[in-house]
Design a protein around this motif. Structure first.
Motif, PDB file in Angstrom:
ATOM      1  N   ARG A   7       0.818  -1.209   0.000  1.00  0.00           N
ATOM      2  CA  ARG A   7       0.000   0.000   0.000  1.00  0.00           C
ATOM      3  C   ARG A   7       0.849   1.254   0.000  1.00  0.00           C
ATOM      4  O   ARG A   7       0.441   2.299  -0.474  1.00  0.00           O
ATOM      5  N   ALA A   8       2.041   1.116   0.593  1.00  0.00           N
ATOM      6  CA  ALA A   8       2.879   2.292   0.770  1.00  0.00           C
ATOM      7  C   ALA A   8       3.537   2.743  -0.529  1.00  0.00           C
ATOM      8  O   ALA A   8       4.109   3.808  -0.583  1.00  0.00           O
ATOM      9  N   LEU A   9       3.471   1.937  -1.560  1.00  0.00           N
ATOM     10  CA  LEU A   9       4.067   2.332  -2.824  1.00  0.00           C
ATOM     11  C   LEU A   9       3.311   3.525  -3.392  1.00  0.00           C
ATOM     12  O   LEU A   9       2.098   3.610  -3.295  1.00  0.00           O
ATOM     13  N   LEU A  10       4.037   4.407  -3.976  1.00  0.00           N
ATOM     14  CA  LEU A  10       3.416   5.609  -4.537  1.00  0.00           C
ATOM     15  C   LEU A  10       3.083   5.398  -6.002  1.00  0.00           C
ATOM     16  O   LEU A  10       3.715   4.592  -6.680  1.00  0.00           O
ATOM     17  N   PRO A  11       2.117   6.147  -6.498  1.00  0.00           N
ATOM     18  CA  PRO A  11       1.825   6.076  -7.931  1.00  0.00           C
ATOM     19  C   PRO A  11       3.057   6.493  -8.742  1.00  0.00           C
ATOM     20  O   PRO A  11       3.865   7.319  -8.281  1.00  0.00           O
ATOM     21  N   GLU A  12       3.181   5.929  -9.912  1.00  0.00           N
ATOM     22  CA  GLU A  12       4.240   6.264 -10.861  1.00  0.00           C
ATOM     23  C   GLU A  12       4.385   7.796 -11.024  1.00  0.00           C
ATOM     24  O   GLU A  12       3.381   8.500 -11.135  1.00  0.00           O
TER      25      GLU A  12
ATOM     26  N   LEU B  70      -9.675  10.984  -7.211  1.00  0.00           N
ATOM     27  CA  LEU B  70      -9.555  11.002  -8.664  1.00  0.00           C
ATOM     28  C   LEU B  70      -8.908   9.703  -9.118  1.00  0.00           C
ATOM     29  O   LEU B  70      -8.185   9.061  -8.357  1.00  0.00           O
ATOM     30  N   VAL B  71      -9.198   9.313 -10.348  1.00  0.00           N
ATOM     31  CA  VAL B  71      -8.646   8.060 -10.847  1.00  0.00           C
ATOM     32  C   VAL B  71      -7.343   8.354 -11.573  1.00  0.00           C
ATOM     33  O   VAL B  71      -7.241   9.314 -12.337  1.00  0.00           O
ATOM     34  N   ASP B  72      -6.336   7.550 -11.266  1.00  0.00           N
ATOM     35  CA  ASP B  72      -5.050   7.698 -11.938  1.00  0.00           C
ATOM     36  C   ASP B  72      -5.111   7.022 -13.303  1.00  0.00           C
ATOM     37  O   ASP B  72      -5.225   5.793 -13.372  1.00  0.00           O
ATOM     38  N   PRO B  73      -5.018   7.788 -14.390  1.00  0.00           N
ATOM     39  CA  PRO B  73      -5.088   7.166 -15.714  1.00  0.00           C
ATOM     40  C   PRO B  73      -3.933   6.179 -15.930  1.00  0.00           C
ATOM     41  O   PRO B  73      -4.073   5.212 -16.671  1.00  0.00           O
ATOM     42  N   ALA B  74      -2.798   6.401 -15.265  1.00  0.00           N
ATOM     43  CA  ALA B  74      -1.634   5.528 -15.470  1.00  0.00           C
ATOM     44  C   ALA B  74      -1.873   4.145 -14.868  1.00  0.00           C
ATOM     45  O   ALA B  74      -1.595   3.133 -15.490  1.00  0.00           O
ATOM     46  N   SER B  75      -2.411   4.094 -13.647  1.00  0.00           N
ATOM     47  CA  SER B  75      -2.564   2.806 -12.962  1.00  0.00           C
ATOM     48  C   SER B  75      -4.019   2.347 -12.922  1.00  0.00           C
ATOM     49  O   SER B  75      -4.299   1.227 -12.526  1.00  0.00           O
ATOM     50  N   GLN B  76      -4.923   3.232 -13.318  1.00  0.00           N
ATOM     51  CA  GLN B  76      -6.357   2.963 -13.207  1.00  0.00           C
ATOM     52  C   GLN B  76      -6.776   2.749 -11.746  1.00  0.00           C
ATOM     53  O   GLN B  76      -7.821   2.155 -11.492  1.00  0.00           O
ATOM     54  N   ARG B  77      -5.965   3.206 -10.815  1.00  0.00           N
ATOM     55  CA  ARG B  77      -6.322   3.053  -9.399  1.00  0.00           C
ATOM     56  C   ARG B  77      -6.819   4.380  -8.846  1.00  0.00           C
ATOM     57  O   ARG B  77      -6.496   5.459  -9.369  1.00  0.00           O
TER      58      ARG B  77
END
Lengths: 385, 385
Positions: A7-12, B70-77
């Motif tokens: 969970r702690a990983l950040l988005p790209e 908001l939805v991250d378009p990169a990860s869809q998360r």
């Protein structure tokens, strides 16, 4: 990896700045804004999110596709997270500061976000800082902002050479208009010049071809570039633009003869909305640009325009291009060091780390906590590493 | 209003900071972080947005409903914009800085956003700054953060009295457990104490009623409150908590005898997640609190916990409570003032505003541009208003 660690990983493209990088970033931003302030630029701070249509107005249109969007539960309207602060500063100048005296000098610094990183800059959040000089069109104004950008970079510890690459994005359109070139040919020439595609330019016949090839040949150090441009049989409107650029170069040189100036008269991309010169800031050995600016029209509330010139610095690129900051020096204070003594040490500029319990070996404890120094018997002494 | 002017309106609860407020905010944040740094707290900077599940982990659960998503378009998360930085700093401490020596001192400052303002604080974006002291449970640690909060507020120009209101959110549960009170009665007592509802407390019979009414009566200046609490026949666990609080008060007094301390042993709301004392910072004559902190458990990557204590300052409330900043002094430089002279003025600390064209009346032009001073014949002179 445990569930929490996952969970702690950040988005790209998003990351944490840790010590000492986070402090360094803040210090660099402070220094930039202080240089802007010394030149009379006053800071404004727009919000991180706004109605989407405000952020995509005018010069923001180009950024529209790169912004995170979200619906405001309060108004049920679409909002966006800013991907650039220039459009916000323009909005402030054109509305709340519409009655402020011109020329109006504004500065800004803050975080921006974009949906997608690029190969060169994969970050999706990065700090911007910059200025806008609004309500004036003159060589003196243009020179002020270029010189200010260089001074600000140097104030952050940038050794020369910072290079300023000047461009005239309006030059090719001026030539195309004067020679009544078909739009398709003008576009082709613009793209070829922007991409430094000599072969493509070789295929353009007649006077236009000669001029466009001349622009390509001119790209380089400013004085040589101006000489080359002076030798071209430019139409009057284009000639006036080159003369204005020569005036800008002279004004910059007068204030700071040592500044490294280049001219790329055909560079266009990223300067589309400029109504006069544009400029890009580079540092020797640093990949990518440190900032970018130029002259543009600020759209006012009644649809009228104001002439403006400004720049934005990319603080993340700037940070990558600077020497690593010196690590702060910490002084370990043994448990129960009197508060007054601790205060005196801090007042003298020391960073103190208070021991919260008695220990047998204060020097070892200091080292364990990353302190290079120890306060003992009224003195600050280094602890062996 | 024109279409543009309508577009220029900002969403409710979001606003532009103009000169000189924007600069003042940045200066106050810098000063806060500098005080934190002087005490060995190192800055971290988490991103503005993260995966939603990171921001709602552990202590973030309470904030979950208040965040923009908001939805991250990169990860869809699903991502969220932070509404509080404490949970992010805890994440950093528990993951990337897991191996750093304890106690770990971290500081942070940045913007947070929330979906809905409250009546007391209608803003939906505001700056936070604070510290976390991680991996230690001791009175010395608790005293350090309380003293640091007060020192930071005072460094921003806060005249005394800044009041620190201490609470023991774990006290009522400790009493309820010792007396084996039914959960419903314990909740009722907690709410009544939190709301200072004497009538409701009067309805609680027996020993519990006596104790809870005693807690209510104790609320007030710290020394008197501790005396009152000492006179109550508290169960042993509750007594230990009060003794710990008395120790904290003594430690704070020892370092800074003049600090204004109050105790409200029944205050609970907003301190739900605290595992020891909590505190709230007030300033005389200022509506609402300036900050809040206390002791809590930081959840680590393997589900284990670390003891921690920290605080968050609400920089917008703080700014409202400070005297208005002095307006900067600007010196007008007539057109073509030599660059070296302008540089010397700035190096001497002046803020210069360069004339960009010749004018007939330099003093009038200086006034028009908001400059209180004019550079003329090698000297800076005031211009009559």
């Amino acid at each position: 990896m445990t569930e929490y660690a996952a969970r702690a990983l950040l988005p790209e493209g998003l990351h944490d700045e840790l010590p000492p990088a986070a402090e360094h970033e803040a210090a660099v931003v402070s220094r930039l804004v202080a240089v802007f302030a010394a030149h009379g630029y006053q800071r404004v701070k727009p919000p991180l999110i706004e109605f989407e249509e405000s952020l995509t107005a005018g010069p923001g249109a180009a950024q529209g596709t790169g912004m995170f969007r979200l619906v405001d539960p309060a108004s049920q309207r679409l909002m966006a997270v800013r991907s650039d602060m220039t459009v916000q500063v323009a909005r402030i100048a054109a509305t709340r500061l519409q009655k402020a005296a011109r020329p109006l000098r504004l500065s800004y610094a803050g975080q921006v976000l974009r949906v997608k990183g690029t190969q060169l800059r994969p970050e999706r959040q990065f700090p911007q800082a910059g200025v806008e000089l609004i309500g004036v069109r003159s060589v003196a104004a243009d020179a002020e902002v270029v010189l200010l950008a260089v001074e600000a970079l140097e104030a952050c510890g940038h050794a020369r050479p910072v290079t300023v690459d000047l461009t005239l994005p309006t030059l090719v359109p001026a030539i195309a208009a004067a020679l009544a070139l078909p739009a398709a040919l003008a576009d082709k020439a613009r793209d070829a010049l922007d991409g430094k595609d000599a072969a493509e330019l070789d295929g353009i016949p007649g006077e236009a071809g000669i001029l466009f090839r001349g622009l390509l040949a001119a790209a380089g150090p400013a004085d040589r570039a101006l000489d080359t441009l002076a030798g071209l049989a430019l139409p009057p409107a284009a000639r006036r633009e080159v003369q204005e650029l020569a005036g800008l170069v002279a004004a910059i040189r007068k204030a700071d003869p040592a500044i490294a100036l280049t001219i790329d008269p055909g560079e266009y991309r990223a300067h589309e909305y400029h109504t006069g010169f544009g400029f890009t800031l580079f540092a020797a050995g640093v990949r990518g640009e440190l900032g970018r600016g130029g002259r543009y029209d600020l759209v006012g509330p009644d649809g009228g325009t104001e002439e403006a010139v400004g720049f934005t610095l990319y603080v993340d690129s700037l940070l990558r291009s600077l020497p690593k900051p010196a690590l702060p020096v910490f002084v370990y204070l043994p448990f129960d060091t009197p508060a007054a003594e601790a205060r005196a040490l801090r007042a003298a500029g020391h960073r103190t780390v208070a021991g919260l319990a008695p220990v047998d070996d204060a020097a070892a404890e200091a080292r364990r906590l990353g302190c290079s120094h120890l306060y003992h018997a009224g003195a600050v002494t280094p602890v062996a590493a």
